[in-house]
Scaffold this active site. Structure first.
Site, short mmCIF file in Angstrom:
data_model
loop_
_atom_site.label_atom_id
_atom_site.label_comp_id
_atom_site.label_asym_id
_atom_site.label_seq_id
_atom_site.Cartn_x
_atom_site.Cartn_y
_atom_site.Cartn_z
N GLU A 159 1.46 -0.26 -5.09
CA GLU A 159 0.64 0.89 -5.46
C GLU A 159 1.57 2.10 -5.52
O GLU A 159 2.05 2.56 -4.48
CB GLU A 159 -0.46 1.11 -4.42
CG GLU A 159 -1.32 2.32 -4.72
CD GLU A 159 -2.20 2.73 -3.54
OE1 GLU A 159 -3.30 3.25 -3.78
OE2 GLU A 159 -1.77 2.54 -2.39
N ASP A 173 0.84 -1.20 0.00
CA ASP A 173 0.00 0.00 0.00
C ASP A 173 0.87 1.25 0.00
O ASP A 173 1.85 1.34 0.74
CB ASP A 173 -0.89 -0.02 1.25
CG ASP A 173 -1.85 1.14 1.30
OD1 ASP A 173 -2.66 1.29 0.36
OD2 ASP A 173 -1.80 1.91 2.28
#
Length: 546
Positions: free
Chosen positions: A246, A204
């Site tokens: 990401e 993330d």
């Protein structure tokens, strides 16, 4: 790279399916999805054809940010079941040949995490330096991720008497990645879940993870050293595990996250730039933005891969488009300002953006399955799941999966504790798995055929690709070649039927048959060198002659 070695790198040709356990299936009737419910749906996912499940955060959490505010990296949120329930799900997935990856959220913790509670309570705490503190509020870093909720990246803590850094919400203090002890703890977390059977992690907010990693000048550290160390640790513990990052950055900055020429950092990156240009091309009915994004896309090492997606679990981010381009997409797909978020994205799912237009939906997912990279689906995309605009912010797209008709969509036998679409054109009486399984023309059955065909064509994930010249401006044509086999893919982004001639190159002899592999209509047999028919918003996947 040879055939066998290629197949060992499973992520190069994976079909990844993202789901939130609490929104997928409720196994005990308490209104919240859980691991027993998910385990009962593993056969459905195997039938769909996915090869990898990506689990959104399932860890203990105060749940102020959809589970991304983690209070224990080593547990399972009690609402979702026990650690044993998770292990049973991993076993069921493994038996059906499906790998499982999970979110690795190590940029921050919840402010309820024991580390932060100890750090704020005592400046002599061993966890004090796990976070970033300041006596006075600093000016930087610039830019607030959630401008609707926060006006600064720093928050004052009354107990500590200091300011702490938070790149996201103020209840999610940032971890100090420059601290070697924090890095050690992150490695322990990774090692723990690998031992339980995960095949990797979706990292993330990767740019924020390393933002502080090189902030100790005396160490002379490259921030990317942390990602290289994490990759090396992962490789030692499990050689076939992956890191999928990401990193919503311009193309030239994205490339660094793959690592050096051997690709020693992230195995995969989400292709945000291509995603945004696909929607601009859709709105303009012109493939030029896709061609531009592909031209600007940096080449990647052979063992690395792009992860392509149409819709993810957040807003449809359009921040890499110009202001004028963004307004074009807003006007077409989110005309009401309430459908937008943060001034940069759209908080709707694809079916509602396209008002259920099946032709354009198939076109988008055909692009997803054939553009260079591995496809990632968000749960519910296979049935045309809608959204709930009554839910604030990006949460509008995070609704319960719809399994059957009825007020609770077959998601739960109890009172739903999560958003459930109840009515309208995308309600469960019109959109559900049970009805679509029985309908050979349904989106679900189309998606199964597309996934099956995609898995039969390793050229699309592994092959050398190039965009081809076509004599119709609305048509995107590209080919992928690998180990002596080739695939030609055509997409008509315009509404009108066209006949298109494509320059296949000097290596293809004219007059040779090209079998159709997938298309949205029946077509006359295709031959090289001859015009090919495409309906409005049509697509064709064709086998090139050997």
């Amino acid at each position: 790279m040879g055939d066998k070695a290629a197949y060992d790198l499973w992520w190069k040709n994976a079909v990844i399916y993202c789901l939130d356990v609490e929104l997928f299936a409720d196994g005990n009737g308490d209104g919240c999805g859980d691991f027993p419910g998910l385990t009962g749906k593993v056969d459905y996912l195997a039938g769909l054809g996915v090869t990898c499940i990506w689990l959104m955060p399932f860890y203990p959490t105060p749940n102020k940010d959809n589970g991304y505010d983690i209070s224990d990296f080593y547990g399972v949120d009690p609402r979702l079941g026990s650690l044993g329930d998770l292990v049973e799900f991993l076993r069921a997935a493994r038996e059906r040949g499906i790998r499982v990856i999970a979110d690795l959220v190590v940029n921050h913790t919840s402010d309820q995490h024991p580390w932060f509670q100890s750090a704020r309570a005592d400046e002599r705490s061993p966890f004090r330096d796990f976070y970033v503190w300041a006596d006075e509020q600093p000016e930087g870093p610039q830019g607030v991720v959630f401008p609707d909720a926060e006006d600064s990246n720093w928050n004052y803590d009354e107990v500590a008497g200091k300011w702490f850094l938070h790149r996201f919400y103020s209840h999610m203090p940032d971890l100090n990645i420059a601290n070697p002890r924090v890095r050690e703890e992150i490695s322990k977390v990774v090692g723990y879940w690998l031992e339980l059977g995960l095949s990797g992690f979706r990292v993330d907010a990767a740019p924020f993870v390393i933002e502080l990693a090189g902030t100790e000048p005396e160490r002379g550290q490259d921030p990317h050293d942390f990602l290289r160390d994490l990759r090396a640790f992962l490789n030692r513990r499990r050689g076939d595990a992956i890191l999928l990052a990401e990193a919503n950055l311009p193309p030239e900055e994205q490339r660094r996250f793959f690592g050096d020429e051997g690709g020693d950092e992230m195995h995969m990156l989400f292709n945000f730039v291509l995603n945004q240009h696909v929607f601009l091309a859709l709105v303009r009915q012109d493939p030029a933005p896709i061609k531009q994004a592909l031209r600007e896309q940096p080449p990647v090492p052979e063992a690395n891969q792009w992860a392509n997606f149409i819709k993810n679990h957040d807003e449809l981010t359009l921040d890499k488009l110009t202001d004028a381009e963004r307004e074009e997409v807003f006007a077409a797909l989110a005309p009401d300002p309430d459908m937008r978020s943060f001034g940069r994205g759209i908080r709707r799912r694809v079916p509602t953006m396209l008002e259920g237009d099946r032709d354009r939906m198939e076109l988008l997912y055909s692009l997803l399955f054939t553009l260079p990279g591995s496809p990632v689906l968000l749960y519910g995309e296979e049935i045309g799941l809608g959204d709930d605009q009554r839910v604030e912010g990006r949460g509008a797209v995070r609704v319960a999966m719809q399994w059957s008709p009825g007020p609770n969509a077959g998601f739960t036998t109890g009172e739903p504790a999560v958003p459930v679409v109840t009515e309208g054109p995308f309600g469960p009486d019109r959109v559900n798995v049970a009805a679509q399984r029985r309908d050979p023309e349904s989106l679900l059955n189309w998606m199964e055929r597309a996934i099956r065909t995609r898995k039969e064509l390793p050229e699309l994930g592994w092959g050398a690709w190039r965009v081809l010249e076509a004599d119709q401006p609305s048509v995107l044509a590209h080919r992928c070649d690998w180990l002596g086999r080739g695939v030609l893919v055509l997409h008509n982004l315009g509404p009108d039927r066209v006949k298109v001639t494509v320059d296949l190159g000097d290596d293809v002899e004219a007059g040779r048959p090209m079998p159709d592999l997938l298309g949205n209509r029946h077509h006359d047999p295709a031959t090289t060198g001859q015009p090919l028919t495409l309906r409005g918003f049509g697509y064709r996947w064709l086998r090139l002659p050997g």
